[in-house]
Design a protein around this motif. Structure first.
Motif, mmCIF file in Angstrom:
data_model
loop_
_atom_site.group_PDB
_atom_site.id
_atom_site.type_symbol
_atom_site.label_atom_id
_atom_site.label_comp_id
_atom_site.label_asym_id
_atom_site.label_seq_id
_atom_site.Cartn_x
_atom_site.Cartn_y
_atom_site.Cartn_z
ATOM 1 N N ALA A 135 -5.589 0.989 88.691
ATOM 2 C CA ALA A 135 -5.606 2.000 87.630
ATOM 3 C C ALA A 135 -6.837 2.898 87.737
ATOM 4 C CB ALA A 135 -5.571 1.332 86.268
ATOM 5 N N LYS A 136 -7.904 2.356 88.327
ATOM 6 C CA LYS A 136 -9.147 3.110 88.500
ATOM 7 C C LYS A 136 -9.340 3.588 89.934
ATOM 8 C CE LYS A 136 -11.553 0.688 84.773
ATOM 9 N NZ LYS A 136 -12.733 -0.143 84.409
ATOM 10 N N ASN A 137 -8.360 3.326 90.788
ATOM 11 C CA ASN A 137 -8.479 3.661 92.217
ATOM 12 C C ASN A 137 -9.770 3.082 92.792
ATOM 13 O OD1 ASN A 137 -6.071 5.112 92.429
ATOM 14 N ND2 ASN A 137 -7.046 6.993 91.710
ATOM 15 N N ALA A 138 -10.046 1.857 92.452
ATOM 16 C CA ALA A 138 -11.323 1.257 92.843
ATOM 17 C C ALA A 138 -11.107 -0.083 93.522
ATOM 18 C CB ALA A 138 -12.221 1.072 91.626
ATOM 19 N N VAL A 139 -12.005 -0.385 94.435
ATOM 20 C CA VAL A 139 -12.055 -1.691 95.077
ATOM 21 C C VAL A 139 -13.501 -2.174 95.006
ATOM 22 C CG1 VAL A 139 -12.424 -0.745 97.392
ATOM 23 C CG2 VAL A 139 -11.434 -3.015 97.130
ATOM 24 N N TYR A 140 -13.665 -3.476 94.868
ATOM 25 C CA TYR A 140 -14.982 -4.049 94.654
ATOM 26 C C TYR A 140 -15.263 -5.143 95.681
ATOM 27 C CZ TYR A 140 -13.872 -1.872 90.207
ATOM 28 O OH TYR A 140 -13.486 -0.983 89.244
ATOM 29 N N ALA A 144 -11.804 5.737 95.069
ATOM 30 C CA ALA A 144 -11.028 6.644 95.903
ATOM 31 C C ALA A 144 -10.560 7.839 95.088
ATOM 32 C CB ALA A 144 -9.825 5.916 96.484
ATOM 33 N N SER A 145 -10.523 8.979 95.724
ATOM 34 C CA SER A 145 -10.002 10.186 95.091
ATOM 35 C C SER A 145 -9.185 10.950 96.117
ATOM 36 C CB SER A 145 -11.133 11.060 94.558
ATOM 37 O OG SER A 145 -11.987 11.471 95.612
ATOM 38 N N GLY A 146 -8.429 11.910 95.628
ATOM 39 C CA GLY A 146 -7.574 12.667 96.514
ATOM 40 C C GLY A 146 -6.182 12.079 96.516
ATOM 41 N N ARG A 147 -5.618 11.967 97.673
ATOM 42 C CA ARG A 147 -4.250 11.482 97.817
ATOM 43 C C ARG A 147 -4.251 9.957 97.823
ATOM 44 N NH1 ARG A 147 -0.390 12.170 103.062
ATOM 45 N NH2 ARG A 147 1.604 11.837 102.069
ATOM 46 N N THR A 148 -4.414 9.369 96.646
ATOM 47 C CA THR A 148 -4.554 7.922 96.564
ATOM 48 C C THR A 148 -3.252 7.286 96.101
ATOM 49 O OG1 THR A 148 -5.381 8.160 94.320
ATOM 50 C CG2 THR A 148 -7.004 8.063 96.077
ATOM 51 N N GLN A 159 -10.730 10.531 99.760
ATOM 52 C CA GLN A 159 -12.191 10.447 99.780
ATOM 53 C C GLN A 159 -12.610 9.129 99.157
ATOM 54 O OE1 GLN A 159 -10.716 13.419 98.208
ATOM 55 N NE2 GLN A 159 -10.567 14.091 100.336
ATOM 56 N N LEU A 160 -13.549 8.469 99.812
ATOM 57 C CA LEU A 160 -14.032 7.169 99.351
ATOM 58 C C LEU A 160 -15.535 7.253 99.121
ATOM 59 C CD1 LEU A 160 -12.156 4.945 101.969
ATOM 60 C CD2 LEU A 160 -11.438 5.450 99.626
ATOM 61 N N VAL A 161 -15.973 6.780 97.971
ATOM 62 C CA VAL A 161 -17.398 6.806 97.639
ATOM 63 C C VAL A 161 -17.840 5.414 97.226
ATOM 64 C CG1 VAL A 161 -19.189 7.784 96.173
ATOM 65 C CG2 VAL A 161 -17.259 9.216 96.919
#
Length: 120
Positions: A74-79, A24-28, A3-5
């Motif tokens: 580490a934060k499952n994040a992209v900017y 991102a969450s779930g199977r990341t 899931q991407l928010v």
């Protein structure tokens, strides 16, 4: 499943800046990531992509030198840092996972989008 928010969209004047985030969450794990955008009445287009390692990035010609994609695994994040915004950057911006180039079929997961509006 992944899931991407997205967040960080809004209204800004031409020449201004915005920073979009995608978590991102779930199977990341080990996903290459990208940003696309869809201007009003137009097709969705590639903006920028980044490999899992962060060492390789790829940009559309229209945003080179103005936008910067980065990630924090580490934060499952992209900017997406967007500078010197132009009215033609107005679009819904989408985060996507499992690809990093302009080929849409590479991407298996998409966020719901965040609106960016640049006023002249």
């Amino acid at each position: 499943q992944v899931q991407l928010v997205e967040s960080g969209g809004g209204l800004v004047q031409a020449g201004g800046s915005l920073r979009l985030s995608c978590v991102a969450s779930g199977r990341t794990f080990s996903y290459d990531m990208g940003w696309f955008r869809q201007p009003p009445g137009k097709e969705r287009e590639f903006v920028a992509g980044i490999r899992w390692s962060g060492g390789i990035t790829y940009y559309a010609d229209s945003v080179k030198g103005r936008f910067t994609i980065s990630r924090d695994n580490a934060k499952n994040a992209v900017y997406l840092q967007m500078n010197r915004l132009k009215p033609e950057d107005t679009a819904v911006y989408y985060c996507a996972a499992s690809g990093y180039t302009s080929i849409r079929s590479e991407y298996n997961y998409w966020g719901q989008g965040t609106q960016v509006t640049v006023s002249s």
